[in-house]
Design an enzyme around this catalytic site. Structure first.
Site, PDB file in Angstrom:
ATOM      1  N   ARG A  10      57.039  33.298 -76.726  1.00 39.86           N
ATOM      2  CA  ARG A  10      55.899  32.900 -76.031  1.00 39.86           C
ATOM      3  C   ARG A  10      54.803  32.263 -76.942  1.00 39.86           C
ATOM      4  O   ARG A  10      54.038  31.660 -76.763  1.00 39.86           O
ATOM      5  CB  ARG A  10      55.313  33.895 -75.176  1.00 39.86           C
ATOM      6  CG  ARG A  10      56.175  34.536 -74.044  1.00 39.86           C
ATOM      7  CD  ARG A  10      55.550  35.605 -73.220  1.00 39.86           C
ATOM      8  NE  ARG A  10      54.526  34.839 -72.348  1.00 39.86           N
ATOM      9  CZ  ARG A  10      53.244  35.390 -72.273  1.00 39.86           C
ATOM     10  NH1 ARG A  10      53.174  36.611 -72.206  1.00 39.86           N
ATOM     11  NH2 ARG A  10      52.387  34.802 -71.475  1.00 39.86           N
ATOM     12  N   CYS A  11      55.022  32.424 -77.967  1.00 44.44           N
ATOM     13  CA  CYS A  11      54.371  31.784 -79.339  1.00 44.44           C
ATOM     14  C   CYS A  11      55.061  30.728 -79.860  1.00 44.44           C
ATOM     15  O   CYS A  11      55.804  30.568 -80.318  1.00 44.44           O
ATOM     16  CB  CYS A  11      54.183  32.991 -80.370  1.00 44.44           C
ATOM     17  SG  CYS A  11      53.385  32.441 -81.989  1.00 44.44           S
ATOM     18  N   GLY A  12      53.841  29.558 -79.683  1.00 47.63           N
ATOM     19  CA  GLY A  12      53.945  28.173 -80.265  1.00 47.63           C
ATOM     20  C   GLY A  12      54.444  28.322 -81.802  1.00 47.63           C
ATOM     21  O   GLY A  12      55.500  27.512 -82.088  1.00 47.63           O
TER      22      GLY A  12
END
Length: 115
Positions: A10-12
């Site tokens: 979920r982390c860019g």
């Protein structure tokens, strides 16, 4: 040549770091650390490789940091490490390990130094 990434999909920054590794022809072992957190010993080893103190690897702006009293300066390193194992959301990400070295992918290009 074994490469491991502690990854949060979920982390860019984590996704970008994984893409960067893949662009280098590397298929890393992907550890979704929110589902499978490192053990206390593994996290201590990561900290040693990064040459960081536990608080330097913590996401101090997460609500769980203050909610759990982790802003208390009197807490020991082991107490902070155990808190990160218990609440893996507090671990900065992504972390890439290769051949006894470690790097945090912030920015993603930082990991190129250990490849």
């Amino acid at each position: 040549m074994s490469v491991k990434i502690y990854h949060n999909p979920r982390c860019g920054k984590s996704r970008d770091t994984l893409k960067l590794l893949e662009a280098q022809g590397i298929e890393p072992e992907v550890v979704e650390y929110l589902k499978t957190p490192p053990t206390t010993a593994e996290l201590q080893d990561i900290l040693n490789k990064l040459q960081l103190k536990p608080r330097q690897l913590m996401r101090t702006k997460e609500p769980e940091y203050k909610e759990n009293g982790l802003d208390d300066a009197s807490l020991s390193d082991i107490e902070l490490i155990e808190a990160m194992v218990r609440i893996p959301k507090l671990i900065e990400r992504p972390i890439v390990l290769k051949d006894g070295k470690a790097a945090i992918g912030r920015p993603p290009e930082t990991v190129l130094a250990i490849l």
